[in-house]
Scaffold this motif. Structure first.
Motif, PDB file in Angstrom:
ATOM      1  N   ALA A 320      45.972  85.621  16.561  1.00  0.00           N
ATOM      2  CA  ALA A 320      45.589  86.813  17.318  1.00  0.00           C
ATOM      3  C   ALA A 320      44.289  87.405  16.784  1.00  0.00           C
ATOM      4  O   ALA A 320      43.417  87.828  17.563  1.00  0.00           O
ATOM      5  CB  ALA A 320      46.713  87.852  17.258  1.00  0.00           C
ATOM      6  N   ALA A 321      44.142  87.447  15.457  1.00  0.00           N
ATOM      7  CA  ALA A 321      42.923  88.002  14.869  1.00  0.00           C
ATOM      8  C   ALA A 321      41.713  87.143  15.201  1.00  0.00           C
ATOM      9  O   ALA A 321      40.608  87.664  15.430  1.00  0.00           O
ATOM     10  CB  ALA A 321      43.099  88.109  13.350  1.00  0.00           C
ATOM     11  N   CYS A 322      41.908  85.836  15.229  1.00  0.00           N
ATOM     12  CA  CYS A 322      40.809  84.917  15.575  1.00  0.00           C
ATOM     13  C   CYS A 322      40.276  85.211  16.975  1.00  0.00           C
ATOM     14  O   CYS A 322      39.066  85.155  17.210  1.00  0.00           O
ATOM     15  CB  CYS A 322      41.301  83.479  15.470  1.00  0.00           C
ATOM     16  SG  CYS A 322      40.062  82.239  15.870  1.00  0.00           S
ATOM     17  N   LEU A 323      41.177  85.520  17.888  1.00  0.00           N
ATOM     18  CA  LEU A 323      40.759  85.847  19.257  1.00  0.00           C
ATOM     19  C   LEU A 323      40.161  87.246  19.336  1.00  0.00           C
ATOM     20  O   LEU A 323      39.101  87.444  19.928  1.00  0.00           O
ATOM     21  CB  LEU A 323      41.961  85.734  20.196  1.00  0.00           C
ATOM     22  CG  LEU A 323      41.679  86.007  21.678  1.00  0.00           C
ATOM     23  CD1 LEU A 323      40.789  84.915  22.261  1.00  0.00           C
ATOM     24  CD2 LEU A 323      42.988  86.103  22.454  1.00  0.00           C
ATOM     25  N   GLU A 324      40.814  88.198  18.708  1.00  0.00           N
ATOM     26  CA  GLU A 324      40.416  89.608  18.829  1.00  0.00           C
ATOM     27  C   GLU A 324      39.022  89.876  18.270  1.00  0.00           C
ATOM     28  O   GLU A 324      38.267  90.680  18.822  1.00  0.00           O
ATOM     29  CB  GLU A 324      41.439  90.478  18.111  1.00  0.00           C
ATOM     30  CG  GLU A 324      41.134  91.978  18.132  1.00  0.00           C
ATOM     31  CD  GLU A 324      41.164  92.549  19.538  1.00  0.00           C
ATOM     32  OE1 GLU A 324      40.195  93.242  19.926  1.00  0.00           O
ATOM     33  OE2 GLU A 324      42.157  92.287  20.244  1.00  0.00           O
ATOM     34  N   LYS A 325      38.636  89.187  17.200  1.00  0.00           N
ATOM     35  CA  LYS A 325      37.380  89.529  16.539  1.00  0.00           C
ATOM     36  C   LYS A 325      36.153  89.250  17.393  1.00  0.00           C
ATOM     37  O   LYS A 325      35.081  89.800  17.135  1.00  0.00           O
ATOM     38  CB  LYS A 325      37.270  88.793  15.205  1.00  0.00           C
ATOM     39  CG  LYS A 325      37.030  87.296  15.289  1.00  0.00           C
ATOM     40  CD  LYS A 325      37.038  86.664  13.912  1.00  0.00           C
ATOM     41  CE  LYS A 325      36.750  85.178  13.942  1.00  0.00           C
ATOM     42  NZ  LYS A 325      35.357  84.883  14.317  1.00  0.00           N
ATOM     43  N   ASP A 326      36.288  88.416  18.416  1.00  0.00           N
ATOM     44  CA  ASP A 326      35.150  88.105  19.284  1.00  0.00           C
ATOM     45  C   ASP A 326      35.364  88.591  20.715  1.00  0.00           C
ATOM     46  O   ASP A 326      34.798  88.040  21.663  1.00  0.00           O
ATOM     47  CB  ASP A 326      34.893  86.588  19.305  1.00  0.00           C
ATOM     48  CG  ASP A 326      34.371  86.070  17.984  1.00  0.00           C
ATOM     49  OD1 ASP A 326      33.545  86.771  17.368  1.00  0.00           O
ATOM     50  OD2 ASP A 326      34.805  84.980  17.550  1.00  0.00           O
TER      51      ASP A 326
END
Length: 414
Positions: A320-326
């Protein structure tokens, strides 16, 4: 010779059995010979009305040139080109000259061979092994010596050097695509990454802008490439740049073209997110990611985005963090014409260009010459460039240049 004499000759002389390769070669020779004969005939006929004071034609055939051997995909074939005597002169007194489009003056090898040589070189085939490699690929390499391969490599290195220094003044690229390609072969150990930059012109054509080797997509390497483009005249900032999310390019672009917006490649991002999920969860997650970037509006995309974070955020927070950061960069394409979305959401135009030689984990015979490796990659890229198609809705590019605002892919009236 009479028919009876010919029949007697056939009966008494030994039968010569031709191989399929010989038949193909003879067919190719006849076809090429016929084509250049017709080309000359059409040229002479088209200028038959040009005559001198004595009513003699100024454009006529004048014998034949010495035979030439052309190295083709079916082996060496010999052709004889007709001479053309063109005595016409232009307004400056310079003689016209017939130049064959089929058989240029210095052609000695067909394009099929020139396309294969750089590919084989980057795969690790040495110049001495090249003829044998061509034979195994179905080509007759007998006319291609190690020396001639070396000359080709040197010539292509010169082409790459000239191209890398060309003037970019007056060039305007509305969009950029950037990627770092790891060949794993024929690049030096300390600079194993090929940095590639391509762009879309105002009329929608895709062009290769720059290409060089770099230190693993570092900020320094990308900054050097972008600033070199600016130094050679690339003054106008692109409207949007699509990349794989490498921090080096993102930071370098902000320094060189701070006004350019950034779009994160959805193909790379999907791979990165799925890599952080268990295999059994990946099909469903991939479908949800697909729903985000295929949404017709930014609002719907945000809803699908939030739904993915809600579903996977608790158990698999790294995904989820990998997606959210961009988030912002992944949805940037919604502020551009809808016809362009399929081009902007991914950097795959670069990936597919080098797909035939890209190797991430296997190193073929160690590093080769840096200059030769770059030249061969350059030849492959320029070949691919001739097949790149124009952007859909290319007329909308001028709207972007003129400052027209787009929301959810649609033009907003002033």
């Amino acid at each position: 010779m009479s028919s009876s004499a010919f029949a007697l000759r056939l009966a008494t002389e030994p039968v010569v059995r031709l191989t399929l390769e010989q038949i193909a070669r003879e067919g190719a020779r006849r076809a090429l010979q016929k084509a250049i004969e017709e080309e000359v005939a059409e040229y002479v006929e088209a200028h038959k009305h040009h005559v001198d004071g004595s009513n003699h034609r100024l454009v006529v055939r004048n014998g034949r040139k010495p035979p030439r051997t052309i190295l083709s995909g079916v082996g060496p074939i010999e052709v004889t080109q007709p001479r053309v005597d063109d005595r016409r002169v232009d307004e400056n007194g310079v003689r016209f000259r017939f130049t064959s489009k089929i058989l240029p003056r210095y052609l000695r090898k067909t394009k099929a061979i020139e396309d294969l040589v750089p590919w084989l070189y980057l795969k690790g085939i040495s110049s001495g092994e090249m003829p044998d490699a061509l034979v195994h690929l179905g080509f007759d390499g007998s006319g291609l010596s190690a020396t001639s391969v070396v000359r080709m490599l040197e010539a292509w290195q010169g082409e790459y050097a000239d191209w890398s220094k060309r003037d970019l003044s007056g060039k305007r690229y509305v969009y950029l695509w950037a990627d770092g390609i790891y060949f794993g072969c024929r690049l030096t150990d300390d600079r194993p990454c090929l940095l590639v930059l391509m762009g879309a012109t105002a009329d929608g054509r895709k062009e290769l802008i720059a290409m060089t080797d770099g230190q693993r997509e570092s900020e320094t390497s990308w900054t050097s490439l972008l600033l070199d483009c600016k130094a050679r005249g690339l003054a106008e900032a692109p409207k949007l740049a699509t990349g794989d999310g490498a921090l080096g390019f993102r930071v370098a672009l902000g320094k060189a073209f701070p006004a350019t917006r950034q779009q994160r490649c959805w193909v790379h991002k999907t791979f990165n997110v799925l890599d952080k999920l268990p295999k059994k969860e990946q099909p469903a997650a991939k479908s949800m990611l697909h729903e985000i970037w295929m949404s017709a509006t930014r609002e719907n995309a945000i809803k699908a985005f939030d739904r993915f974070i809600e579903v996977y955020g608790t158990k698999w927070p790294r995904a989820a963090a990998c997606l959210e950061k961009d988030r912002a960069e992944l949805l940037a394409f919604y502020d551009f014409p809808a016809e362009h979305w399929q081009h902007l959401r991914t950097s795959n135009p670069i990936e597919s260009t080098f797909a035939t030689v890209r190797l991430r984990t296997y190193r073929t015979k160690g590093p080769g010459s840096r200059e030769a490796g770059l030249a061969m990659a350059f030849k492959l890229a320029r070949k691919a460039e001739s097949r790149w198609r124009k952007l859909n809705g290319s007329t909308k590019l001028q709207d972007l240049i003129d400052g027209v605002v787009f929301v959810d892919g649609e033009r907003i009236a002033a």
